[in-house]
Design an enzyme around this catalytic site. Structure first.
Site, PDB file in Angstrom:
ATOM      1  N   TYR A 176     -14.562 -20.689   9.361  1.00 32.22           N
ATOM      2  CA  TYR A 176     -13.614 -21.743   9.733  1.00 32.22           C
ATOM      3  C   TYR A 176     -13.451 -21.672  11.244  1.00 32.22           C
ATOM      4  CZ  TYR A 176      -9.126 -24.299   9.283  1.00 32.22           C
ATOM      5  OH  TYR A 176      -8.103 -25.197   9.385  1.00 32.22           O
ATOM      6  N   ARG A 226     -13.998 -37.004  15.470  1.00 31.79           N
ATOM      7  CA  ARG A 226     -13.140 -36.160  16.312  1.00 31.79           C
ATOM      8  C   ARG A 226     -13.089 -34.779  15.672  1.00 31.79           C
ATOM      9  NH1 ARG A 226      -7.683 -33.887  15.741  1.00 31.79           N
ATOM     10  NH2 ARG A 226      -9.247 -32.473  14.995  1.00 31.79           N
ATOM     11  N   LYS A 275     -13.117 -26.538   5.103  1.00 32.36           N
ATOM     12  CA  LYS A 275     -11.735 -26.717   4.624  1.00 32.36           C
ATOM     13  C   LYS A 275     -11.672 -26.466   3.114  1.00 32.36           C
ATOM     14  CE  LYS A 275      -9.705 -28.383   8.449  1.00 32.36           C
ATOM     15  NZ  LYS A 275      -8.427 -28.025   9.054  1.00 32.36           N
ATOM     16  N   GLU A 330      -9.734 -35.975   7.371  1.00 35.06           N
ATOM     17  CA  GLU A 330      -9.883 -34.887   8.336  1.00 35.06           C
ATOM     18  C   GLU A 330     -10.682 -35.324   9.552  1.00 35.06           C
ATOM     19  OE1 GLU A 330      -8.614 -31.625   7.509  1.00 35.06           O
ATOM     20  OE2 GLU A 330      -8.893 -31.373   9.657  1.00 35.06           O
ATOM     21  N   ASP A 331     -10.148 -35.043  10.722  1.00 30.07           N
ATOM     22  CA  ASP A 331     -10.875 -35.195  11.972  1.00 30.07           C
ATOM     23  C   ASP A 331     -11.405 -36.606  12.213  1.00 30.07           C
ATOM     24  OD1 ASP A 331     -10.183 -32.610  12.274  1.00 30.07           O
ATOM     25  OD2 ASP A 331     -12.191 -31.795  12.467  1.00 30.07           O
ATOM     26  N   ASP A 391      -4.713 -34.313   7.327  1.00 24.52           N
ATOM     27  CA  ASP A 391      -4.498 -32.901   7.669  1.00 24.52           C
ATOM     28  C   ASP A 391      -4.152 -32.721   9.138  1.00 24.52           C
ATOM     29  OD1 ASP A 391      -4.590 -30.110   7.159  1.00 24.52           O
ATOM     30  OD2 ASP A 391      -6.605 -30.037   8.011  1.00 24.52           O
ATOM     31  N   ASP A 392      -4.781 -33.490  10.016  1.00 23.25           N
ATOM     32  CA  ASP A 392      -4.568 -33.310  11.459  1.00 23.25           C
ATOM     33  C   ASP A 392      -3.213 -33.835  11.889  1.00 23.25           C
ATOM     34  OD1 ASP A 392      -7.312 -32.318  12.096  1.00 23.25           O
ATOM     35  OD2 ASP A 392      -7.760 -34.222  11.140  1.00 23.25           O
ATOM     36  N   ASN A 409      -7.683 -26.862  19.841  1.00 21.99           N
ATOM     37  CA  ASN A 409      -8.863 -26.147  19.324  1.00 21.99           C
ATOM     38  C   ASN A 409     -10.113 -26.696  19.984  1.00 21.99           C
ATOM     39  OD1 ASN A 409      -7.393 -24.640  17.431  1.00 21.99           O
ATOM     40  ND2 ASN A 409      -7.463 -26.323  15.966  1.00 21.99           N
TER      41      ASN A 409
HETATM   42  O1  LIG Z   1      -9.696 -27.149  11.538  1.00 24.17           O
HETATM   43  C1  LIG Z   1      -8.862 -26.574  12.253  1.00 24.17           C
HETATM   44  O2  LIG Z   1      -8.966 -25.411  12.585  1.00 24.17           O
HETATM   45  C2  LIG Z   1      -7.614 -27.305  12.626  1.00 24.17           C
HETATM   46  C3  LIG Z   1      -7.850 -28.756  12.606  1.00 24.17           C
HETATM   47  O3  LIG Z   1      -7.715 -29.406  11.585  1.00 24.17           O
HETATM   48  C4  LIG Z   1      -8.400 -29.401  13.801  1.00 24.17           C
HETATM   49  O4  LIG Z   1      -8.390 -28.793  14.876  1.00 24.17           O
HETATM   50  O5  LIG Z   1      -8.877 -30.528  13.654  1.00 24.17           O
HETATM   51 MG   LIG Z   2      -8.892 -31.172  11.647  1.00 26.80          MG
END
Ligand SMILES: O=C([O-])CC(=O)C(=O)O
Ligand SMILES: [Mg+2]
Length: 548
Positions: free
Chosen positions: A90, A143, A161, A232-233, A255-256, A403
């Site tokens: 991860y 993203r 995930k 996600e993203d 999630d974001d 991140n």
């Molecule tokens: O995945 C991760 O570590 C946290 C997250 O959702 C991101 O930064 O998009």
């Molecule tokens: Mg994310």
């Protein structure tokens, strides 16, 4: 006789742990070396191999291959050492896995729904490897973490995930489905890469994109009506609108936006308790006005209101800064979500030297108690900014949340240094513990830095909605998750302890969060009636554990 498919089925194989009797019964004689091993021996052998690899990326590749070969062993390996395994499968290693997805390609996993195949969406969904699915994680790769558009390489994220949904939230791996929407990529390096495995085309956008997403959602609704669909993203222009479009129509969350917000709020509650203040009394500044930053500020504002502030008071205490500077009402480049945090320019007149006030101006003119970063602007929390803040408040709360590690707004050791150890710190990516060798009353111990990652939240939400058979994810359910996480903060009992639980405890913490979320789902009328004992039992029944 046909060879047994058992040996090569990652969900059912035991590899060299098949006993002699099983080898005879299933036609495996001669297909395995003589010695029969135990799962425990396999785990130790695998960890030796993981350690032997030269780089973390090699370790990631090894573990992903193990997952494709033998899922019970893979999850047993992760469970044997969660703190070491997490950064390998991860954040942050997964970022490199996404970047180099095409060159590292080994075996298929999940679904690739590509724009050129859009006439065949139903067929593609019906081709999913397992028909009964509890959780989908979907991305379009635009993203990825803080590293931008990775096209088809974004698939590393749903896969990673979902591994954690299983490891931490106990979701059966056979009931998880990673999905990559391939609508092209605007990443010029990928378009030029002869080995790129995605659709080699610039991104489809606007109405065509919206219609494609709608067709996929409609197909998922028909095929898997009870599934949890996690977004996600997605890039900022798509993330919030997609969430708004679907959050009242299916069991879904982003999630974001919501997961990151819930974990940040959980850590903030721990920090506020240590600082002896309430959130509503703080000036809270966020650097970064993307979907994650705005999501955090939405929850912070809601929490201030829950603490008794009026809507106007809460707004007056929330400040958001993007690359141009402070969000102000006279700007014409803000989305509705961003505009909700814009300040009247007359409130801040004269703060900026020429143009909009920036972060430095805000810390100079306000007593900023909480500084949050989701900007991907490396080093943006400078020594001057942090020192100015620390001169005005006793326990500055500083969360550089971007991140991966290289994008963090500041390094915890620097913030600690600049504030003489007074700052309460949480990050987005992992950092080494703060050393306490010379100074301070706790000179004998290092303090781990809380990693404010949505992994504290999403696996527990998945467990909760699956166990409670919830049909929606409400905002109140996400706040219940944040509160339960905040209640588990080690800093509540020991002000020198980290703000968030240790990774080694994250599976136990998930049970507590899941119960709080499930109970909130019942209270909100989006899950069948059940009391806490019944929900606890349902959570226990739902939890899958690896083993033979
Ligand atoms: O995945 C991760 O570590 C946290 C997250 O959702 C991101 O930064 O998009
Ligand atoms: Mg994310």
């Amino acid at each position: 006789m046909e060879p047994s498919p058992l040996l090569n089925d990652p969900l059912r194989t035991k590899g060299t742990a098949f006993t002699e009797a099983q080898r005879r019964e299933h036609g495996l004689l001669g297909l395995l070396p003589h010695s029969v091993t135990t799962l425990d021996e396999q785990v130790r052998r695998s960890w030796n191999e993981v350690r032997r690899q030269a780089t973390d990326l090699d370790r990631y590749v090894y573990l992903r291959s193990l997952q494709d070969r033998n899922e019970n062993l893979f999850y047993s390996v992760l469970a044997a050492d969660v703190p070491t395994a997490l950064p390998l499968v991860y954040t942050p290693t997964v970022a490199e896995g996404c970047r180099r997805f095409s060159e590292l390609w080994r075996r298929p996993r999940g679904l690739y729904l590509s724009w050129p195949d859009r006439e065949h969406l139903r067929e593609m969904l019906r081709n999913r490897p397992h028909s009964d699915v509890d959780v989908i994680v979907v991305t379009d790769g635009q993203r990825i973490l803080g590293i931008g558009d990775q096209g088809v390489g974004g698939m590393g994220i749903p896969v990673g995930k979902l591994s954690l949904y299983t490891l931490i939230g106990g979701i059966d791996p056979a009931r998880t489905l990673p999905i990559l929407l391939d609508v092209g990529t605007d990443n010029a390096d990928l378009l030029d890469d002869e080995f790129y495995l995605g659709w080699r085309h610039r991104r489809i956008d606007d109405e065509a994109y919206v219609a494609f997403v709608e067709d996929i959602v409609a197909a998922v609704e028909d095929e898997m009506p009870d599934v949890l669909l996690q977004w996600e993203d997605f890039a900022t222009p798509h993330a919030a609108p997609i969430l708004e479009r679907y959050r009242d129509r299916l069991l879904t969350f982003n999630d974001d936006i919501q997961g990151t917000a819930a974990v940040a709020l959980g850590a903030l509650q721990g920090a506020a308790a240590v600082a002896g203040t309430r959130l509503r009394d703080q000036q809270v500044v966020m650097l970064g006005a993307g979907s994650a930053g705005i999501g955090v500020m939405d929850m912070v504002r809601q929490e201030m209101i829950d603490e008794g502030a009026s809507d106007d008071e809460a707004r007056a205490h929330c400040w958001v800064v993007d690359v141009r500077g402070l969000l102000t009402t006279d700007r014409d480049d803000l989305s509705d979500d961003q505009r909700a945090f814009a300040h009247d320019p007359s409130d801040v007149s004269g703060w900026g030297v020429d143009g909009l006030p920036g972060l430095g101006d805000l810390v100079e003119h306000l007593d900023v108690g909480v500084l949050l970063g989701l900007s991907t602007a490396q080093g943006a929390f400078t020594e001057e900014i942090i020192r100015t803040m620390a001169a005005k408040v006793d326990r500055p709360i500083v969360f550089p949340l971007s991140n991966p590690t290289s994008n963090a707004e500041a390094r915890p050791a620097d913030v600690d240094d600049w504030t003489d150890g007074k700052a309460l710190i949480a990050t987005g990516s992992p950092f080494p513990p703060l050393s306490r060798d010379q100074k301070g009353e706790h000179a004998d111990r290092d303090i781990p830095v809380a990693q404010c990652n949505n992994v504290y939240i999403f696996p527990a939400v998945g467990l909760a909605v699956t166990a409670a058979r919830a049909t929606r994810v409400t905002d109140a359910m996400m706040r219940a998750a944040a509160r339960a996480l905040g209640d588990a903060s080690p800093a509540l009992a020991d002000s020198h302890a980290p703000l968030l639980p240790a990774w080694a405890d994250v599976r136990d913490v998930a049970d507590g969060i899941a119960l709080a979320v499930a109970a909130q789902a019942v209270a909100d009328g989006v899950a069948p009636k059940a009391d806490d004992d019944e929900l606890r039992a349902a959570i226990r029944r739902t939890r899958w554990s690896p083993g033979y």
